[in-house]
Design a protein around this motif. Structure first.
Motif, short mmCIF file in Angstrom:
data_model
loop_
_atom_site.label_atom_id
_atom_site.label_comp_id
_atom_site.label_asym_id
_atom_site.label_seq_id
_atom_site.Cartn_x
_atom_site.Cartn_y
_atom_site.Cartn_z
N GLY A 189 -3.93 102.25 -25.78
CA GLY A 189 -5.34 102.48 -25.54
C GLY A 189 -5.70 102.69 -24.06
O GLY A 189 -6.85 102.78 -23.59
N ILE A 190 -4.63 103.16 -23.37
CA ILE A 190 -4.79 103.72 -22.05
C ILE A 190 -5.24 105.21 -21.71
O ILE A 190 -4.73 105.83 -22.50
CB ILE A 190 -3.49 103.51 -21.21
CG1 ILE A 190 -3.31 101.80 -21.31
CG2 ILE A 190 -3.75 103.68 -19.57
CD1 ILE A 190 -1.94 101.37 -20.75
N PRO A 191 -6.34 105.48 -20.92
CA PRO A 191 -6.66 107.14 -21.05
C PRO A 191 -5.41 107.75 -20.22
O PRO A 191 -5.13 107.17 -19.16
CB PRO A 191 -8.02 107.06 -20.34
CG PRO A 191 -8.62 105.47 -20.70
CD PRO A 191 -7.36 104.81 -20.78
N SER A 192 -4.72 108.46 -20.82
CA SER A 192 -3.81 109.41 -19.93
C SER A 192 -3.51 110.76 -20.50
O SER A 192 -3.68 110.99 -21.93
CB SER A 192 -2.51 108.61 -20.05
OG SER A 192 -1.48 109.34 -19.75
N THR A 193 -3.15 111.66 -19.79
CA THR A 193 -3.02 113.07 -20.27
C THR A 193 -1.86 113.09 -21.23
O THR A 193 -1.64 113.78 -21.95
CB THR A 193 -2.63 113.98 -19.33
OG1 THR A 193 -1.79 113.49 -18.45
CG2 THR A 193 -4.03 114.53 -18.50
N LEU A 194 -1.02 111.98 -21.02
CA LEU A 194 0.19 111.80 -22.12
C LEU A 194 -0.27 111.65 -23.55
O LEU A 194 0.48 112.23 -24.06
CB LEU A 194 0.84 110.35 -21.72
CG LEU A 194 2.14 110.01 -22.12
CD1 LEU A 194 3.27 110.96 -21.42
CD2 LEU A 194 2.58 108.59 -22.02
N PHE A 195 -1.36 111.19 -23.81
CA PHE A 195 -1.67 111.32 -25.12
C PHE A 195 -2.67 112.20 -25.65
O PHE A 195 -3.19 112.23 -26.72
CB PHE A 195 -2.41 109.83 -25.37
CG PHE A 195 -1.32 108.83 -25.23
CD1 PHE A 195 -0.09 108.61 -26.05
CD2 PHE A 195 -1.32 107.88 -24.32
CE1 PHE A 195 0.77 107.42 -25.77
CE2 PHE A 195 -0.72 106.83 -23.68
CZ PHE A 195 0.66 106.94 -24.63
N LEU A 199 -10.29 112.35 -17.23
CA LEU A 199 -9.46 112.07 -16.05
C LEU A 199 -8.98 113.59 -15.63
O LEU A 199 -8.31 113.37 -14.64
CB LEU A 199 -8.37 111.18 -16.70
CG LEU A 199 -8.74 109.62 -16.87
CD1 LEU A 199 -7.37 108.71 -17.18
CD2 LEU A 199 -9.41 109.09 -15.29
N SER A 200 -8.90 114.41 -16.43
CA SER A 200 -8.36 115.87 -15.95
C SER A 200 -9.01 116.64 -16.48
O SER A 200 -8.98 117.40 -17.59
CB SER A 200 -6.98 115.92 -16.54
OG SER A 200 -6.38 117.10 -15.97
N ILE A 257 -1.85 118.30 -16.14
CA ILE A 257 -0.77 117.20 -16.31
C ILE A 257 0.11 116.90 -14.97
O ILE A 257 0.83 117.55 -14.63
CB ILE A 257 0.15 117.49 -17.46
CG1 ILE A 257 -0.76 117.70 -18.58
CG2 ILE A 257 1.06 116.43 -17.73
CD1 ILE A 257 0.22 118.32 -19.86
N ALA A 258 -0.52 115.67 -14.32
CA ALA A 258 0.22 115.43 -12.87
C ALA A 258 1.77 115.22 -12.96
O ALA A 258 2.30 115.86 -12.22
CB ALA A 258 -0.47 114.29 -12.60
N PHE A 259 2.28 114.65 -14.11
CA PHE A 259 3.65 114.44 -14.10
C PHE A 259 4.44 115.52 -14.79
O PHE A 259 5.67 115.64 -14.78
CB PHE A 259 3.77 113.33 -14.93
CG PHE A 259 3.27 113.25 -16.49
CD1 PHE A 259 4.14 114.06 -17.37
CD2 PHE A 259 2.32 112.83 -16.95
CE1 PHE A 259 3.51 114.04 -18.87
CE2 PHE A 259 1.69 112.63 -18.23
CZ PHE A 259 2.43 113.40 -19.13
N GLN A 260 3.58 116.70 -15.18
CA GLN A 260 4.38 117.99 -15.58
C GLN A 260 3.77 119.09 -14.90
O GLN A 260 3.08 119.97 -15.78
CB GLN A 260 4.11 117.98 -17.36
CG GLN A 260 5.02 119.28 -17.77
CD GLN A 260 6.51 118.91 -18.33
OE1 GLN A 260 6.94 117.71 -18.30
NE2 GLN A 260 7.11 119.89 -18.55
N PRO A 261 3.67 119.15 -13.66
CA PRO A 261 2.85 120.37 -12.99
C PRO A 261 3.58 121.82 -13.38
O PRO A 261 4.84 121.70 -13.22
CB PRO A 261 3.12 120.02 -11.68
CG PRO A 261 4.33 119.20 -11.56
CD PRO A 261 4.62 118.31 -12.73
#
Length: 688
Positions: A334-340, A390-391, A396-400
């Motif tokens: 349930g954590i907001p993240s571009t990962l999901f 958030l974006s 995607i900060a970890f996949q620029p």
């Protein structure tokens, strides 16, 4: 089949393997065995004179077609248990596999060490890096040969990033199936596996409609359920289905067929609905995702090999594209993240290369080969998520995303003296320019770097059977897009990593050693790799920086023995690594390991049986924060039948293997999950 020129095909300046001869190397007549000779020390194809493995001044291993057939692999990583200094890391999931060479390649989450290993398919460079996903997506059934070139000496011809070494994969050719005056040939392959109830259906069609044109078409479909370890526990997310295909065309022309054009296209894909998000380890915290992965490789080659010592020319244009589309991630945390978020990832690479080998002198005097070449490539990295608070623009900060443009020039000579001395000097210069894409909200300026990679290898024949060799190689690895432009960890001021590597060793190759007509080949290599300016970060939220100095050293041993009826093979590795900045052991060092294969051929009946044992030592030479990995030993059995008949059964193959015979529960070091439990595999091959 394309003829090798005077200088051979570009591989490294040193490449091949201690391969055990197959029963097919024996001519059969009227049911009686008549061996043509045991070929245990295989030919090296280099940017210079062809030579055998024991004459090469570098640590090199090759997986041959025989090895591929015997292993019945599901993934490329299944083939590395017999190779010293090479390990498959991550997991046995088809989307979670990465590689480790000489202690580089232990990062299971962001794939960082794949930056230090060059992977090529038919000369096309492959690269993929994504959080909690593997590095190479392909099917081993498409290949006939895999070479592993260990150490930075590979950088001269393959690229400055090869701190660890190079993995090259060579696809099948029409000439592998066409014999004599054959115009057409085909093959059907069926394979089943008990563990995961998996199967493979593959078909190959080869044609030579006219004398100078060859065509190959291969299509495979591989499907697996969830595999189990020795305790019967399922490896979540290991089920998959993946079709793959290969098309190749070769055309010879000119008055003496001195020109050749080759074109090929390879395609692999898999699609999962509600599959495990995490592929490089097992973690329910990341939930499920719908994921589609597609890998494409297209290559166009031109060769010009006239009867001229100063011309042996090759030009190559290649295209590689690996795409990953992710949708409907469950996000149990349930954590907001571009990962999901729904997202798309890709690496698209265009590459061009020209190369020529000049030959000077003669075999009676000093013979020299000089290979000169240039490369240019442009790699586009894509990382884009569905916009959310958030974006807003999908960054995607970890996949620029961004572009990596490279241009390089290189030269390598090989000088053979009449008193048994061989010198191989080489030099590569490479320029790189990195540019972020328009989504990056942290960085907007481009960054350029240069790298230089010199080397010198020496081999001296002591006797007809014994050679000693040594090499020194220096290479620099340039920073890549994510290290420079990562939204949380990027650093525009990073310096290239550098490695200074020393190899020294001895090789032995002889016939009639124990019994008349047998063959023994052995090679022992010691290496030391001093690495400086390692690029690292404390956590995924901290900036990358140059701080670490590391020392990796070890010993590699390979040996093969063959009498025709009986054969044996041994591979052993022991590696130690230390972070010299902190004085602590490196976490990416594989466990000491020995692999032993023994077998017997019943030549008149076309039957081969054998066993392989893999024994790994407990890996406890680790930082205090890391957990030891217990040692283990596993046993595999294999058998095959290839009838000697010249009628309808000619070329038929039946293979049976039992992996992990005693159903041991074990976990290889650098793997995040247990290995496969007992696995029965049955393969049937029928040519037509």
């Amino acid at each position: 089949m394309f003829r090798l020129g005077k200088a051979g095909v570009r591989l490294l300046g040193t490449a091949s393997v201690l391969a055990v001869i197959s029963a097919s190397a024996y001519a059969q007549s009227d049911g009686e065995e008549s061996p043509e000779g045991i070929v245990l020390d295989t030919i090296v194809i280099s940017a210079g004179q062809e030579k055998v493995q024991s004459d090469t001044p570098q640590s090199v291993s090759v997986v041959t077609q025989e090895d591929l057939d015997r292993e019945q692999p599901t993934t490329v990583g299944d083939l590395f248990e017999d190779l010293p200094g090479v390990t498959a890391t991550g997991t046995e999931r088809v989307l979670g596999e990465r590689f480790n060479i000489r202690g580089f390649g232990g990062d299971s989450f962001d794939g960082g060490d794949e930056r230090r290993i060059v992977i090529q398919v038919d000369g096309a460079t492959k690269f993929y890096q994504q959080y909690r996903l593997g590095a190479l997506f392909t099917d081993p059934e498409l290949y006939k040969r895999i070479e592993v070139l260990r150490g930075p000496a590979s950088s001269t011809l393959y690229g400055s990033g090869a701190l660890a070494g190079v993995i090259t994969l060579e696809t099948k050719d029409a000439s592998d199936f066409l014999e004599g005056e054959d115009r057409f040939a085909g093959r059907l392959k069926l394979e089943g596996s008990s563990n995961g109830a998996g199967y493979l259906v593959g078909g190959i069609f080869a044609a030579r409609p006219v004398e100078n044109i060859e065509l190959l078409a291969a299509l495979n479909y591989r499907r697996y359920g969830s595999i189990e370890d020795g305790a019967g526990a399922e490896l979540a997310g290991s089920s998959f289905d993946a079709p793959s295909g290969l098309i190749k065309l070769g055309i010879d022309f000119g008055s003496d067929n001195e020109h050749r054009i080759e074109a090929s296209y390879q395609h692999w894909t898999t699609e999962e609905s509600g599959g495990e998000y995490e592929q490089t380890s097992t973690s329910a915290a990341f939930g499920d995702v719908d994921r589609e992965v597609t890998d494409q490789t297209a290559i166009l080659n031109y060769y010009y090999q006239p009867d001229n010592d100063l011309i042996d020319f090759e030009a190559t244009v290649s295209y590689s594209n690996t795409e990953v589309s992710q949708r409907n991630a469950t996000n149990p945390l349930g954590i907001p993240s571009t990962l999901f978020q729904d997202s798309d990832y890709a690496y698209e690479t265009w590459q061009g290369r020209i190369e020529n080998t000049f030959t000077f002198g003669s075999e009676d005097d000093i013979l020299a080969f000089l290979t000169v070449g240039a490369q240019v490539s442009e790699q586009t990295r894509v990382g884009e998520a569905a916009p959310f608070f958030l974006s807003p623009n999908g960054f995607i900060a970890f996949q620029p995303g961004g572009t990596d443009f490279k241009i390089a020039g290189y030269a390598q000579a090989e000088v053979l003296f009449p008193f048994g001395l061989t010198l191989i000097p080489g030099l590569r210069y490479e320029y790189s320019e990195l540019e972020p894409d328009g989504l990056n909200t942290s960085f907007s300026q481009s960054v350029s770097n240069t790298a230089i990679s010199p080397k010198l290898a020496v081999l001296q024949e002591i006797t007809d059977e014994i050679n000693i060799f040594a090499s020194v190689a220096y290479t620099e690895r340039l920073p890549v897009l994510d290290e420079v432009f990562d939204g949380n960890s990027g650093n525009l001021l990073l310096e290239p990593e550098s490695a200074l590597n020393f190899d020294v060793g001895v090789s032995y190759s002889s016939e009639s050693v124990i019994v008349d007509g047998d063959a023994l080949v052995a090679k022992l290599t010691f290496f030391r790799n001093d690495v400086e300016n390692l690029i690292d970060r404390a956590t995924q939220a901290d900036p990358y920086f140059n701080v670490n100095q590391a020392l990796i050293q070890g010993v590699e041993f390979e040996a093969g023995y063959d009498t025709g009826e009986y054969f044996a093979r041994v591979a052993a590795t022991a590696i130690r690594g230390e972070n010299e900045t902190t004085g602590t052991p490196l976490t990416s060092i594989p466990a000491d390991q020995v692999s032993v294969t023994v077998g017997r051929r019943f030549l008149q009946d076309g039957i081969t049986i054998g066993a392989r044992g893999v024994f790994a030592r407990t890996q406890d030479d680790l930082p205090v924060t890391s957990q030891d990995t217990p040692g283990y030993g596993i046993m595999d059995l294999f058998a095959s039948w290839e009838p000697n008949e010249t009628g309808p059964l000619k070329g038929t193959q039946v293979r049976l293997s039992i992996g992990n015979v005693f159903d041991k529960t074990y976990q290889p070091h650098l793997s995040n999950d247990n290995g496969r439990g007992r696995t029965f595999r049955l393969t049937f091959v029928q040519p037509f």
